[in-house]
Design an enzyme around this catalytic site. Sequence first.
Site, PDB file in Angstrom:
ATOM      1  N   HIS A  97       0.821  -1.208   0.000  1.00  0.00           N
ATOM      2  CA  HIS A  97       0.000   0.000   0.000  1.00  0.00           C
ATOM      3  C   HIS A  97       0.860   1.265   0.000  1.00  0.00           C
ATOM      4  O   HIS A  97       0.639   2.170  -0.814  1.00  0.00           O
ATOM      5  CB  HIS A  97      -0.919   0.014   1.221  1.00  0.00           C
ATOM      6  CG  HIS A  97      -1.859   1.171   1.233  1.00  0.00           C
ATOM      7  ND1 HIS A  97      -3.096   1.127   0.631  1.00  0.00           N
ATOM      8  CD2 HIS A  97      -1.739   2.416   1.759  1.00  0.00           C
ATOM      9  CE1 HIS A  97      -3.696   2.296   0.781  1.00  0.00           C
ATOM     10  NE2 HIS A  97      -2.893   3.096   1.475  1.00  0.00           N
ATOM     11  N   HIS A 126       2.965   5.954  -2.237  1.00  0.00           N
ATOM     12  CA  HIS A 126       3.656   7.038  -1.556  1.00  0.00           C
ATOM     13  C   HIS A 126       5.173   6.958  -1.721  1.00  0.00           C
ATOM     14  O   HIS A 126       5.905   7.259  -0.774  1.00  0.00           O
ATOM     15  CB  HIS A 126       3.312   7.026  -0.062  1.00  0.00           C
ATOM     16  CG  HIS A 126       1.853   7.184   0.220  1.00  0.00           C
ATOM     17  ND1 HIS A 126       1.183   8.368   0.055  1.00  0.00           N
ATOM     18  CD2 HIS A 126       0.929   6.287   0.646  1.00  0.00           C
ATOM     19  CE1 HIS A 126      -0.099   8.204   0.377  1.00  0.00           C
ATOM     20  NE2 HIS A 126      -0.266   6.948   0.742  1.00  0.00           N
ATOM     21  N   LYS A 180      -5.071  10.054  -9.799  1.00  0.00           N
ATOM     22  CA  LYS A 180      -4.843  10.463  -8.413  1.00  0.00           C
ATOM     23  C   LYS A 180      -4.956  11.984  -8.390  1.00  0.00           C
ATOM     24  O   LYS A 180      -4.067  12.692  -8.880  1.00  0.00           O
ATOM     25  CB  LYS A 180      -3.442  10.022  -7.973  1.00  0.00           C
ATOM     26  CG  LYS A 180      -3.133  10.270  -6.515  1.00  0.00           C
ATOM     27  CD  LYS A 180      -3.590   9.107  -5.653  1.00  0.00           C
ATOM     28  CE  LYS A 180      -2.980   9.213  -4.265  1.00  0.00           C
ATOM     29  NZ  LYS A 180      -3.408   8.116  -3.389  1.00  0.00           N
TER      30      LYS A 180
END
Length: 311
Positions: free
Chosen positions: A183, A199, A244
């Site tokens: 994730h 990230h 995004k």
Amino acid sequence: MAPRSALLGCGFLVILLAVVFPPLDAASQAINQELSDLFNELWKLDVNRMKPGTDYTISVQGKAGYVSQGSNHARDHASSPLFSNVNENKLKTITTFSRFMKLLDNYERSTGVAEHVSREEVTENNLFLDAVLNTEVMKRAHRYLVSKGHSQSDLRTFKRQLYTIWFDLYYRSGSKDSCGFEHVFVGETKFGNEIAGFHNWVQFYLQEKSRNLDYKGYKARDHDIPDQDDHVLNLQFSWHGLVKPVGSAFVGASPEFEMALYTIIFLANTHRSTTVVVNIDECQLEVVVVRHGRSIGTAYPKLLSSNNRHL
């Protein structure tokens, strides 16, 4: 050149915020001085960190427009990639980076699809952790955690602890379809129309190079126009056709720095969601870590201010 803003004063982050955060008054937040001191120490120990303008070059181009969460349509305000140059020799020869990159293709992108971890992938996970544990950054993080009673001094025990936090699979959408590493560092998709996590700047670069990712432009106020020497950006991108709207990550930092930062916050707190405010390298930021049982559900930084200026 446009004046530098609170977003552009940090010399070590690209903020690709997972959601659009409202402005916050950083002065009203309680600074965690102990963690600030520790994280600055880790920052200085991060000898594997890439240097902007030397090890990588970015081209921020145009300002991206508003896109709602779940929308797959975004006007492209950047005709070229964000990363125009990255020192791939360093990525391949620095052990933590090279072993980190081997893990990026080990996961099913969509949540709801069960992950199947092969013996080879387990070996890759362990080799990566071995490399991370051999860095001064993680050694210092381990000593801190031991001093606080959050970890044992035995390295094998600490490694098992890291494996559970980052690599143990858990249920996110009805099956064992996710883990902390996937994730946070790799990225996932959910509901068929949203990007979740994602990230990490190395993954961004590699996906952009493979043409799976299209940088759409920076996200900032009109007076916050960045240039190629700035190392803090809000930006927008599409990945495998999904958008995004605004995304979040450190850029240039090593995998061990990020993992150490998030692991410390995770182990030092038992709340489902923990937010700490720290000062690192003249930046004031929130670091958010969300728990998923004994593992990390998500983790990311959120910039509050830079050089004593507020957003």
